[in-house]
Design an enzyme around this catalytic site. Sequence first.
Site, PDB file in Angstrom:
ATOM      1  N   ASP A  13       0.641  -1.362  -0.215  1.00 56.64           N
ATOM      2  CA  ASP A  13      -0.025  -0.017  -0.131  1.00 56.64           C
ATOM      3  C   ASP A  13       0.820   1.060   0.277  1.00 56.64           C
ATOM      4  OD1 ASP A  13      -2.477  -2.166  -0.077  1.00 56.64           O
ATOM      5  OD2 ASP A  13      -2.054  -1.558   2.401  1.00 56.64           O
ATOM      6  N   LYS A  16       1.812   1.720  -5.183  1.00 56.25           N
ATOM      7  CA  LYS A  16       2.141   1.437  -6.745  1.00 56.25           C
ATOM      8  C   LYS A  16       1.543   1.826  -7.469  1.00 56.25           C
ATOM      9  CE  LYS A  16       1.848  -2.580  -4.530  1.00 56.25           C
ATOM     10  NZ  LYS A  16       1.743  -2.319  -2.520  1.00 56.25           N
ATOM     11  N   GLY A  40      -4.584  -4.617  -3.702  1.00 56.94           N
ATOM     12  CA  GLY A  40      -5.377  -3.536  -4.335  1.00 56.94           C
ATOM     13  C   GLY A  40      -4.454  -2.192  -4.505  1.00 56.94           C
ATOM     14  N   HIS A  41      -4.511  -2.110  -5.536  1.00 54.17           N
ATOM     15  CA  HIS A  41      -4.005  -0.621  -6.402  1.00 54.17           C
ATOM     16  C   HIS A  41      -4.965   0.533  -6.945  1.00 54.17           C
ATOM     17  CE1 HIS A  41       0.119  -3.593  -7.075  1.00 54.17           C
ATOM     18  NE2 HIS A  41      -0.505  -3.960  -5.719  1.00 54.17           N
ATOM     19  N   THR A  42      -4.304   1.534  -5.829  1.00 51.44           N
ATOM     20  CA  THR A  42      -5.760   2.620  -6.271  1.00 51.44           C
ATOM     21  C   THR A  42      -4.871   3.607  -7.578  1.00 51.44           C
ATOM     22  OG1 THR A  42      -6.491   2.087  -4.092  1.00 51.44           O
ATOM     23  CG2 THR A  42      -7.152   4.683  -5.165  1.00 51.44           C
ATOM     24  N   GLN A 223       1.663  -6.090  -3.470  1.00 54.46           N
ATOM     25  CA  GLN A 223       2.214  -6.884  -2.047  1.00 54.46           C
ATOM     26  C   GLN A 223       4.061  -6.003  -2.249  1.00 54.46           C
ATOM     27  OE1 GLN A 223       0.642  -9.721  -3.988  1.00 54.46           O
ATOM     28  NE2 GLN A 223      -0.616  -8.641  -2.937  1.00 54.46           N
ATOM     29  N   GLY A 303     -10.537  -2.906   3.315  1.00 57.59           N
ATOM     30  CA  GLY A 303     -11.763  -2.762   4.284  1.00 57.59           C
ATOM     31  C   GLY A 303     -10.771  -2.165   5.331  1.00 57.59           C
ATOM     32  N   ARG A 306      -5.569   0.454   8.789  1.00 59.37           N
ATOM     33  CA  ARG A 306      -4.096  -0.006   8.508  1.00 59.37           C
ATOM     34  C   ARG A 306      -3.472   0.395   9.320  1.00 59.37           C
ATOM     35  NH1 ARG A 306      -3.574   2.983   1.914  1.00 59.37           N
ATOM     36  NH2 ARG A 306      -4.624   0.620   1.226  1.00 59.37           N
ATOM     37  N   LYS A 332       3.069   9.703  -0.679  1.00 61.08           N
ATOM     38  CA  LYS A 332       2.171  10.554   0.758  1.00 61.08           C
ATOM     39  C   LYS A 332       2.663  11.684   1.159  1.00 61.08           C
ATOM     40  CE  LYS A 332      -1.939   7.408   1.196  1.00 61.08           C
ATOM     41  NZ  LYS A 332      -2.688   6.704   1.861  1.00 61.08           N
ATOM     42  N   GLY A 416       0.202  13.704  -3.466  1.00 62.21           N
ATOM     43  CA  GLY A 416      -0.970  14.184  -3.516  1.00 62.21           C
ATOM     44  C   GLY A 416      -1.749  12.214  -4.096  1.00 62.21           C
TER      45      GLY A 416
HETATM   46  P1  GDP Z   1      -1.388   0.395  -3.892  1.00 62.10           P
HETATM   47  O1  GDP Z   1      -1.735  -1.071  -2.775  1.00 62.10           O
HETATM   48  O2  GDP Z   1       0.841  -0.164  -3.322  1.00 62.10           O
HETATM   49  O3  GDP Z   1      -1.710   0.215  -5.142  1.00 62.10           O
HETATM   50  O4  GDP Z   1      -1.098   1.575  -2.475  1.00 62.10           O
HETATM   51  P2  GDP Z   1      -2.900   1.378  -2.306  1.00 62.10           P
HETATM   52  O5  GDP Z   1      -3.910   2.001  -2.903  1.00 62.10           O
HETATM   53  O6  GDP Z   1      -3.517   0.002  -1.421  1.00 62.10           O
HETATM   54  O7  GDP Z   1      -2.550   2.547  -0.784  1.00 62.10           O
HETATM   55  C1  GDP Z   1      -2.306   3.628  -1.236  1.00 62.10           C
HETATM   56  C2  GDP Z   1      -3.243   4.858  -1.042  1.00 62.10           C
HETATM   57  O8  GDP Z   1      -2.617   5.985  -0.855  1.00 62.10           O
HETATM   58  C3  GDP Z   1      -4.606   5.334  -2.111  1.00 62.10           C
HETATM   59  O9  GDP Z   1      -6.091   5.288  -1.490  1.00 62.10           O
HETATM   60  C4  GDP Z   1      -4.135   6.720  -3.236  1.00 62.10           C
HETATM   61  O10 GDP Z   1      -4.881   7.225  -3.825  1.00 62.10           O
HETATM   62  C5  GDP Z   1      -3.160   7.881  -2.110  1.00 62.10           C
HETATM   63  N1  GDP Z   1      -1.937   7.706  -2.275  1.00 62.10           N
HETATM   64  C6  GDP Z   1      -1.393   7.031  -3.699  1.00 62.10           C
HETATM   65  N2  GDP Z   1      -0.023   8.728  -3.777  1.00 62.10           N
HETATM   66  C7  GDP Z   1      -0.131   9.302  -2.525  1.00 62.10           C
HETATM   67  C8  GDP Z   1       0.109  10.974  -1.797  1.00 62.10           C
HETATM   68  O11 GDP Z   1       1.161  11.090  -2.748  1.00 62.10           O
HETATM   69  N3  GDP Z   1      -0.701  11.397  -1.035  1.00 62.10           N
HETATM   70  C9  GDP Z   1      -1.676  10.972  -0.963  1.00 62.10           C
HETATM   71  N4  GDP Z   1      -2.405  12.157   0.028  1.00 62.10           N
HETATM   72  N5  GDP Z   1      -2.182  10.098  -1.181  1.00 62.10           N
HETATM   73  C10 GDP Z   1      -1.780   9.547  -1.976  1.00 62.10           C
HETATM   74  P1  IMO Z   2      -1.211  -4.537  -2.092  1.00 69.49           P
HETATM   75  O1  IMO Z   2      -0.209  -4.750  -2.954  1.00 69.49           O
HETATM   76  C1  IMO Z   2      -0.957  -4.981   2.292  1.00 69.49           C
HETATM   77  C2  IMO Z   2      -0.792  -8.994   3.463  1.00 69.49           C
HETATM   78  C3  IMO Z   2      -2.301  -8.665   4.392  1.00 69.49           C
HETATM   79  C4  IMO Z   2      -1.800 -10.440   4.870  1.00 69.49           C
HETATM   80  C5  IMO Z   2      -0.563 -11.191   4.525  1.00 69.49           C
HETATM   81  C6  IMO Z   2      -0.458 -12.468   3.823  1.00 69.49           C
HETATM   82  O2  IMO Z   2      -2.132  -3.463  -2.013  1.00 69.49           O
HETATM   83  O3  IMO Z   2       0.275  -3.912  -1.219  1.00 69.49           O
HETATM   84  P2  IMO Z   2      -2.174 -12.543   1.744  1.00 69.49           P
HETATM   85  O4  IMO Z   2      -4.000 -12.451   1.760  1.00 69.49           O
HETATM   86  O5  IMO Z   2      -1.220 -12.088   0.634  1.00 69.49           O
HETATM   87  O6  IMO Z   2      -2.575 -13.964   2.098  1.00 69.49           O
HETATM   88  O7  IMO Z   2      -2.350 -11.661   3.140  1.00 69.49           O
HETATM   89  O8  IMO Z   2      -0.071 -10.072   3.472  1.00 69.49           O
HETATM   90  N1  IMO Z   2      -1.374  -8.634   1.924  1.00 69.49           N
HETATM   91  C7  IMO Z   2      -1.267  -7.022   1.745  1.00 69.49           C
HETATM   92  N2  IMO Z   2      -1.013  -6.161   2.528  1.00 69.49           N
HETATM   93  N3  IMO Z   2      -1.568  -4.628   0.402  1.00 69.49           N
HETATM   94  C8  IMO Z   2      -1.359  -5.770  -0.224  1.00 69.49           C
HETATM   95  O9  IMO Z   2      -1.413  -5.480  -1.492  1.00 69.49           O
HETATM   96  C9  IMO Z   2      -1.762  -6.718   0.278  1.00 69.49           C
HETATM   97  N4  IMO Z   2      -1.448  -8.198  -0.051  1.00 69.49           N
HETATM   98  C10 IMO Z   2      -1.130  -8.523   1.133  1.00 69.49           C
HETATM   99  O10 IMO Z   2      -2.700  -8.376   5.120  1.00 69.49           O
HETATM  100  O11 IMO Z   2      -1.110  -9.579   6.278  1.00 69.49           O
HETATM  101 MG    MG Z   3      -2.807  -1.777  -1.913  1.00 67.44          MG
END
Ligand code: GDP
Ligand code: IMO
Ligand code: MG
Length: 428
Positions: A13, A16, A40-42, A223, A303, A306, A332, A416
């Site tokens: 998270d 990426k 979960g990539h946003t 991950q 959901g 974190r 961030k 952002g």
């Molecule tokens: P990923 O799994 O590595 O793709 O990351 P996630 O999408 O799970 O979580 C990153 C969160 O931070 C998402 O809600 C993004 O929209 C948000 N985000 C990413 N870069 C920034 C940033 O530079 N600033 C802020 N405020 N939010 C960011």
């Molecule tokens: P992104 O790509 C954050 C964590 C789970 C758990 C462990 C094992 O969005 O960064 P799993 O379901 O893979 O067997 O769970 O890994 N986990 C993540 N934590 N971001 C993720 O993906 C994750 N994918 C798995 O919370 O601790």
């Molecule tokens: Mg994620």
Amino acid sequence: MASTILVGTQWGDEGKGKVTDLISGEYDVVCRCQGGANAGHTVMANGHKFGLHQIPSGVMYDGVVPVIGNGCIVDPSVVLEEFATLDAQGVSYDNLKISGNAHIVMPYHKDLDGANERRLGKNLIGTTRRGVGPCYSDKAARIGLRMQDMLDEKIFRQKLECALLEKNPILEKIYELPGYTVDQICETYLPYAERLRPYIIESSRFLNECIDEGKNILFEGSQATMLDIDFGTYPFVTSSNCTAGGAITGSGVGPKHVDRVLGIAKAYLTRVGSGPFPTELPQGDEIGELLCETGHEYGVTTGRKRRCGWYDAVIVNYAARVNGLTDLAVTKLDVLGCLDTIKVCIAYDVDGVRYTTVPEHQSLFYDAKPVYIELPGWKCDISNVRSYTELPREAKDYIDLIERLSGVRVSIIAVGPDREQTINRHWN
Ligand code: GDP
Ligand code: IMO
Ligand code: MG
């Protein structure tokens, strides 16, 4: 030719999805190489927020070919849900390719993931319950089913029957859950096969042909380093190699074709699920809550709230080593604008011994007490800043410190969630 591996440096998270989306336009192909619907990539695109689990974030660009590589596991129901979301927003996925060698997440994988977590009780891993561990276990045990198997009903039925001979007794006798019949699963999965058939290909051949034509590939990691099955905080990890090597085995593209390895690091730290986290702020801590609320730190897949803590330079330095990072993207940074002072962990103290790298034994890592330095905050909104020189001096000092402690240049700074809320320092 410039192909890049993008990896998470922390516990996931890191942003990426945002950085992949940001740079995807420079590539012809964006390939996911490991993981499944646990990711979960946003991505913020066309004024909409997309939470992508299976489909590579590069899907947002018209000319980019998204590929789900052989190292991934695929939950067909999630792919079809993502098709519906993309359809609703008018985003085309016509170009999508899915490796025939990628393993399929079956319903019993999800049941077993949940059952195993319940069995572990308070020692649970805190998985996403997407069937990841059981699916990769079957791959290694050679009783998994692959995307190509779905295309031939006879083969699919044969392999499924063989798998159920083992899975049903485990479900029924160990976990007291209902088992499955071959017909039951075929009823759901064979229609999936028909929907996905046009996308299933031999992806290693496709990717190498692209390279031969001079095209560029972005390997989008899921991950992160500390969740890697070899290099992470085992057993509190996922079941794939999320480090740079996973991009090679998970795509069938040789390392000689990779030019850059871009690590994504959040300016502070979060973790979902169980496991050690030395710089974690205690539950209810005022700063932890502030980071969580300002940074909207809630999981995209589950959901879950974190866990939040201070930036840990020891693990990002470790990530630089095990991935061979050439560049860092720090995300961030804007979130830290709410703090008077900011702590950075520069080492661990374990029973009086100082560690500047991740300790060799897990029990030492559990006992690691962070050694902090404290920096002044910048106390202002930097989300509209677009060049490094315009950043407040304290923010530049923070970035310089990250660079010094990781030994890797910070090429991108995100301020952002939107694509344009970015400072391109050295990327191109
Ligand atoms: P990923 O799994 O590595 O793709 O990351 P996630 O999408 O799970 O979580 C990153 C969160 O931070 C998402 O809600 C993004 O929209 C948000 N985000 C990413 N870069 C920034 C940033 O530079 N600033 C802020 N405020 N939010 C960011
Ligand atoms: P992104 O790509 C954050 C964590 C789970 C758990 C462990 C094992 O969005 O960064 P799993 O379901 O893979 O067997 O769970 O890994 N986990 C993540 N934590 N971001 C993720 O993906 C994750 N994918 C798995 O919370 O601790
Ligand atoms: Mg994620």
